[in-house]
Write an enzyme that holds these catalytic residues in place. Structure first.
Site, short mmCIF file in Angstrom:
data_model
loop_
_atom_site.label_atom_id
_atom_site.label_comp_id
_atom_site.label_asym_id
_atom_site.label_seq_id
_atom_site.Cartn_x
_atom_site.Cartn_y
_atom_site.Cartn_z
N HIS A 273 0.82 -1.21 0.00
CA HIS A 273 0.00 0.00 0.00
C HIS A 273 0.85 1.27 0.00
CE1 HIS A 273 -0.46 -1.56 4.41
NE2 HIS A 273 0.77 -1.21 4.16
N ASN A 287 9.85 -7.00 0.59
CA ASN A 287 8.71 -6.40 1.28
C ASN A 287 8.86 -4.89 1.29
OD1 ASN A 287 6.28 -6.99 3.30
ND2 ASN A 287 7.43 -5.27 4.09
N ASN A 296 13.07 8.63 -8.41
CA ASN A 296 13.83 8.31 -9.62
C ASN A 296 14.12 9.50 -10.51
OD1 ASN A 296 10.98 8.34 -9.98
ND2 ASN A 296 11.21 7.40 -11.98
#
Length: 369
Positions: A273, A287, A296
């Site tokens: 999420h 994870n 980025n």
């Protein structure tokens, strides 16, 4: 179908639009693409198209998977034909026609004699055989009105092939889409382009998938997937946005309010999420904690992040690309990572906590004065 050659007359335009009707769109697809695909599936090998030079490039793109030859007029096209020819002299849709179909097959020699006599292709010769299951359309309004009929024809084919469509009136599928048996399509779903859906998937509700491949036993719930590949046994959504050029692996979880762009996501990775993954190469069984961001873009150039296998990214981690996180590494929650994190290391990049005793009490005392 016995005919191996189809003769399309795509010259001229509709009265309501400068573009030929066969190049106009129905269910996200040019009519010409849909028609040529149906004919190719029936064994047609060559397509002879009569069109103006100005439309050749667009027609070629619409029939990119077909062997196409272009001709300026009927006589030139018929001179190159041999044997039986399927003639499509005017715009049609590949659905059941209510009334006479304009499509017919005839021997090329008969067609040449007809052309020499001044007759048009729309004048079916006595020796010609009418081809059923083609719906003529004469203008853009008729094309629009045919939309429900076309949608039902496409959905019926998928249902006959073992796909469950819960609400056909709220489902729209491009004729180029392939859906395997056992898949369920829930209301509000739109499947576009050359999308391929594997077996036993659940797509929807309220999902849009465009030019993508979805592996078997995968669910896409209230999300968008664009020009990407999603593996098998993966869950996408709700409220996931997969942008073009992504490869998401098997047994992944891409959850609510997650955006993935131009990235590779390894098998078994969980992005549950509130996360942005852009321009990143992510390993297996990673994870992502809530609020993780791969930063980025510096305003001028975009850079990639590399995340190894088995990495645990703490909540609210910012990865300032270009940066790498090695296999098995951790990042502490709230960290802004600007340097590479070695394998099996813990990266911490946050200010040390300072507690100021009695500060809150003094603050409220000052407010009461």
């Amino acid at each position: 179908m016995d005919c191996k050659i189809v003769l399309f007359d795509c010259k001229g335009a509709s009265a309501s639009c400068a573009k030929p009707l066969m190049l106009q769109t129905i269910l996200f697809c040019p009519v010409l693409t849909w028609v040529s695909q149906e004919l190719s599936n029936c064994g047609v090998q060559r397509f002879f198209v009569i069109c103006d030079d100005s439309w050749r490039e667009e027609i070629a793109a619409a029939m990119a998977d077909c062997e196409v030859a272009f001709f300026p007029d009927t006589a030139a096209a018929l001179a190159a034909c041999e044997g039986d020819v399927l003639v499509i002299p005017s715009p049609v849709l590949p659905v059941t026609a209510f009334g006479q179909s304009p499509v017919y097959s005839a021997d090329s020699a008969v067609l040449r004699r007809m052309c020499d006599s001044g007759a048009a292709l729309t004048d079916r010769p006595a020796q010609g055989k009418e081809a059923l299951y083609w719906l003529p359309v004469h203008n853009a309004l008729e094309l629009h009105r045919a939309m429900p009929l076309c949608r039902d024809a496409i959905l019926s084919r998928h249902i006959e092939n073992g796909v469950t469509v819960m609400d056909p009136t709220a489902t729209y599928i491009d004729p180029r889409v392939s859906v395997a048996a056992g898949t369920t399509i829930l209301p509000g779903t739109i499947l576009r382009g050359r999308t391929v859906i594997g077996a036993d998937c659940e797509i929807g509700p309220h999902s849009m998938i465009r030019d993508s491949v979805i592996g078997e036993c995968t669910s896409v719930n209230a999300s968008q997937v664009n020009e990407s590949t999603v593996g098998a046994h993966t869950t996408v959504g709700p409220f996931t946005y997969v942008r073009p050029h992504c490869r998401i692996g098997d047994h992944c979880r891409v959850g609510d309010f997650v955006e993935v762009k131009n990235s590779v996501i390894g098998n078994g990775t969980k992005i549950s999420h509130l996360t942005y993954v852009g321009d990143s190469d992510v390993g297996e069984k990673v994870n992502f904690g809530c609020g993780t961001v791969t930063t980025n873009y510096d305003g001028h150039k975009k850079y990639r992040c590399t995340i190894g296998n088995g990495v645990f990214l703490g909540c609210n981690t910012n990865l300032i690309a270009p940066v790498s996180v090695g296999d098995g590494a951790y990042t502490a929650a709230g960290s802004t990572i600007t340097d590479d994190v070695p394998a099996d290391a813990l990266g911490i990049a946050r200010a040390r906590q300072v507690n100021k005793d009695k500060w809150a009490a003094r603050f409220w005392d000052d407010r009461k004065k």
